[in-house]
Write an enzyme that holds these catalytic residues in place. Structure first.
Site, mmCIF file in Angstrom:
data_model
loop_
_atom_site.group_PDB
_atom_site.id
_atom_site.type_symbol
_atom_site.label_atom_id
_atom_site.label_comp_id
_atom_site.label_asym_id
_atom_site.label_seq_id
_atom_site.Cartn_x
_atom_site.Cartn_y
_atom_site.Cartn_z
ATOM 1 N N SER A 119 0.823 -1.217 0.000
ATOM 2 C CA SER A 119 0.000 0.000 0.000
ATOM 3 C C SER A 119 0.846 1.252 0.000
ATOM 4 O O SER A 119 0.396 2.311 -0.406
ATOM 5 C CB SER A 119 -0.854 0.062 1.264
ATOM 6 N N HIS A 140 -1.428 -3.005 -7.204
ATOM 7 C CA HIS A 140 -2.104 -2.620 -5.962
ATOM 8 C C HIS A 140 -3.607 -2.788 -6.109
ATOM 9 O O HIS A 140 -4.250 -2.067 -6.885
ATOM 10 C CB HIS A 140 -1.739 -1.172 -5.597
ATOM 11 N N GLU A 152 -4.002 -0.570 -9.396
ATOM 12 C CA GLU A 152 -2.955 0.379 -9.797
ATOM 13 C C GLU A 152 -1.760 -0.441 -10.242
ATOM 14 O O GLU A 152 -1.282 -1.310 -9.504
ATOM 15 C CB GLU A 152 -2.556 1.261 -8.608
ATOM 16 N N ASN A 190 -3.855 5.962 -2.427
ATOM 17 C CA ASN A 190 -3.540 6.274 -1.033
ATOM 18 C C ASN A 190 -2.910 7.657 -0.871
ATOM 19 O O ASN A 190 -3.032 8.281 0.186
ATOM 20 C CB ASN A 190 -2.647 5.189 -0.422
HETATM 21 N N1 3HC Z 1 -17.078 -11.419 -2.004
HETATM 22 C C1 3HC Z 1 -18.341 -11.550 -2.470
HETATM 23 N N2 3HC Z 1 -19.347 -10.764 -2.061
HETATM 24 C C2 3HC Z 1 -19.061 -9.808 -1.161
HETATM 25 C C3 3HC Z 1 -17.766 -9.616 -0.634
HETATM 26 C C4 3HC Z 1 -16.746 -10.469 -1.092
HETATM 27 N N3 3HC Z 1 -15.489 -10.368 -0.650
HETATM 28 N N4 3HC Z 1 -17.792 -8.581 0.242
HETATM 29 C C5 3HC Z 1 -19.070 -8.136 0.274
HETATM 30 N N5 3HC Z 1 -19.824 -8.888 -0.564
HETATM 31 C C6 3HC Z 1 -21.244 -8.773 -0.815
HETATM 32 C C7 3HC Z 1 -21.980 -8.468 0.468
HETATM 33 O O1 3HC Z 1 -22.190 -9.650 1.211
HETATM 34 C C8 3HC Z 1 -23.262 -7.904 -0.050
HETATM 35 O O2 3HC Z 1 -24.135 -8.960 -0.353
HETATM 36 P P1 3HC Z 1 -25.708 -8.842 0.016
HETATM 37 O O3 3HC Z 1 -26.202 -7.776 -0.908
HETATM 38 O O4 3HC Z 1 -26.201 -10.207 -0.298
HETATM 39 O O5 3HC Z 1 -25.749 -8.489 1.463
HETATM 40 C C9 3HC Z 1 -22.838 -7.203 -1.352
HETATM 41 O O6 3HC Z 1 -21.505 -7.686 -1.654
HETATM 42 C C10 3HC Z 1 -22.801 -5.739 -1.261
HETATM 43 O O7 3HC Z 1 -22.185 -5.403 -0.058
HETATM 44 P P2 3HC Z 1 -22.836 -4.388 0.920
HETATM 45 O O8 3HC Z 1 -24.243 -4.710 1.240
HETATM 46 O O9 3HC Z 1 -21.901 -4.221 2.069
HETATM 47 O O10 3HC Z 1 -23.028 -3.115 0.038
HETATM 48 P P3 3HC Z 1 -22.174 -2.081 -0.680
HETATM 49 O O11 3HC Z 1 -22.963 -1.745 -1.868
HETATM 50 O O12 3HC Z 1 -21.797 -1.037 0.318
HETATM 51 O O13 3HC Z 1 -20.818 -2.700 -1.230
HETATM 52 C C11 3HC Z 1 -18.515 -2.277 -0.857
HETATM 53 C C12 3HC Z 1 -19.746 -3.000 -0.405
HETATM 54 C C13 3HC Z 1 -18.126 -2.675 -2.279
HETATM 55 C C14 3HC Z 1 -17.413 -2.721 0.111
HETATM 56 C C15 3HC Z 1 -18.770 -0.732 -0.823
HETATM 57 O O14 3HC Z 1 -19.268 -0.364 0.418
HETATM 58 C C16 3HC Z 1 -17.539 0.064 -1.109
HETATM 59 O O15 3HC Z 1 -17.145 0.253 -2.244
HETATM 60 N N6 3HC Z 1 -16.887 0.572 -0.021
HETATM 61 C C17 3HC Z 1 -15.654 1.319 -0.135
HETATM 62 C C18 3HC Z 1 -14.525 0.345 -0.129
HETATM 63 C C19 3HC Z 1 -13.221 1.014 -0.349
HETATM 64 O O16 3HC Z 1 -13.093 2.221 -0.432
HETATM 65 N N7 3HC Z 1 -12.181 0.189 -0.485
HETATM 66 C C20 3HC Z 1 -10.854 0.672 -0.679
HETATM 67 C C21 3HC Z 1 -10.184 0.712 0.634
HETATM 68 S S1 3HC Z 1 -8.565 1.363 0.483
HETATM 69 C C22 3HC Z 1 -7.643 0.046 0.012
HETATM 70 O O17 3HC Z 1 -8.078 -1.075 -0.081
HETATM 71 C C23 3HC Z 1 -6.220 0.345 -0.265
HETATM 72 C C24 3HC Z 1 -5.312 -0.223 0.772
HETATM 73 O O18 3HC Z 1 -3.992 0.033 0.351
HETATM 74 C C25 3HC Z 1 -5.516 0.353 2.154
#
Ligand code: 3HC
Length: 294
Positions: A119, A140, A152, A190
């Protein structure tokens, strides 16, 4: 060189997700963990994630079985010897990463590309632990890997066009969108995300709003899927703290410095969702903000 076999180092949150999307895309995939118990946990997570896709009709049960059939777990680096690309997603410890790359360099065929999912560490530093810095890139991914669309693709000043183009095409072949990023700590996402989430903590410390209201404001006011505190709990406060330490050391700019509250939360063991509590408490099922707990 056409990529046919993929190696993934680490079967934690990110490594298991990367191994999953690789197997889903049709690649023979080997995922390696240091201990069987970590491997079992990661593979169970993959099974659960694929199960969700089947439940939702996004994948057939037969496709799930075929995907799992392409995936092999291992605790030995030797099983990565004939991989065409190896993506490392182990803990963010530069010394451990360099040690692992040096060992891997002697085992994996010399034409193979090495990639890191780090990251915040620079890819150049990691690449110099091997004899193949020209075939070394950053790949990434974002959490949760099976759902997030972006990768990325990071090139260093040493990466060849051929290795970069191969890695870029590979990222696209996983069904992801790819962007090119320079090898600066934090890359693109990030570099922009970290100051934003740290500023949310500073705004809270200054009394601008409650945890819940800051989250609600950014979610509904900007159309973000999660507010900054929900996102912090999702990414992990310990992980975020570590990223800020690396980025601050690199840039020496206040916007990358950890606010005191983040450090205190980490010291208190409030790592976010994974530990049951962070800026919210998750014990009751419904998240309770830290500033509203009894
Ligand atoms: N595999 C399969 N399905 C999954 C899953 C996975 N790993 N994770 C979640 N789901 C499913 C959930 O179970 C849910 O199913 P349901 O509708 O049956 O309950 C469905 O996907 C949708 O999930 P949510 O109900 O939680 O709804 P969202 O529409 O909010 O989607 C999300 C979830 C995609 C995580 C969304 O909230 C999102 O985009 N959040 C932001 C995440 C983000 O910013 N990530 C980047 C972080 S920074 C990073 O990673 C960089 C690192 O370097 C730090």
């Amino acid at each position: 060189m056409a990529i046919k076999k993929v190696g993934v180092l680490g079967c934690g949150l990110m490594g298991s997700g990367i191994a999953q999307v690789s197997a889903q895309a049709g690649y023979e995939t080997v995922v390696r963990e240091v201990e069987q118990k970590f491997l079992d946990k990661g593979l169970a997570g993959i099974d659960k994630s694929l199960g969700k896709f089947v439940e939702k009709g996004k994948m057939t049960a037969a496709d799930k079985d075929a995907c799992i059939g392409r995936l092999k777990g291992s605790t030995s680096l030797d099983d990565l010897a004939d991989c065409d690309i190896v993506i490392e997603a182990i803990v963010e410890n530069p010394e451990l990463k360099k040690e692992t790359y040096a060992a891997l360099d002697k085992i994996v065929k010399k034409e193979a590309i090495f990639a890191s999912n780090t990251s915040s560490l620079t890819i150049t530093e990691l690449s110099m632990a091997t004899a193949r810095p020209k075939q070394f890139v950053g790949l990434h991914f974002f959490n949760p890997v099976p759902l997030m669309k972006l990768v990325e693709v990071v090139r260093t000043i040493l990466t060849t066009d051929a290795a970069f183009n191969e890695a870029f095409a590979f990222a696209r072949s996983l069904g992801k969108e790819a962007v090119t990023a320079r090898d600066n700590s934090g890359f693109i996402v990030n570099r922009l995300l970290v100051p934003y989430i740290l500023d949310a903590i500073r705004a809270y410390e200054e009394g601008v709003g409650s945890i819940e209201d800051i989250d609600k404001a950014m979610q509904l006011g900007c159309g973000y899927p999660m507010g900054p505190f929900t996102l912090l709990d999702f990414v992990g406060l310990d992980t975020t703290y570590y990223i800020t330490e690396v980025m601050f050391a690199e840039y020496r700019e206040k916007r990358f410095a950890s606010p005191p509250l983040l450090r205190k939360m980490v010291l208190a063991g409030r790592f976010g969702r994974k530990s049951g509590a962070g800026f919210y408490d998750y014990a009751s099922g419904t998240p309770v903000p830290f500033d509203k707990r009894s």
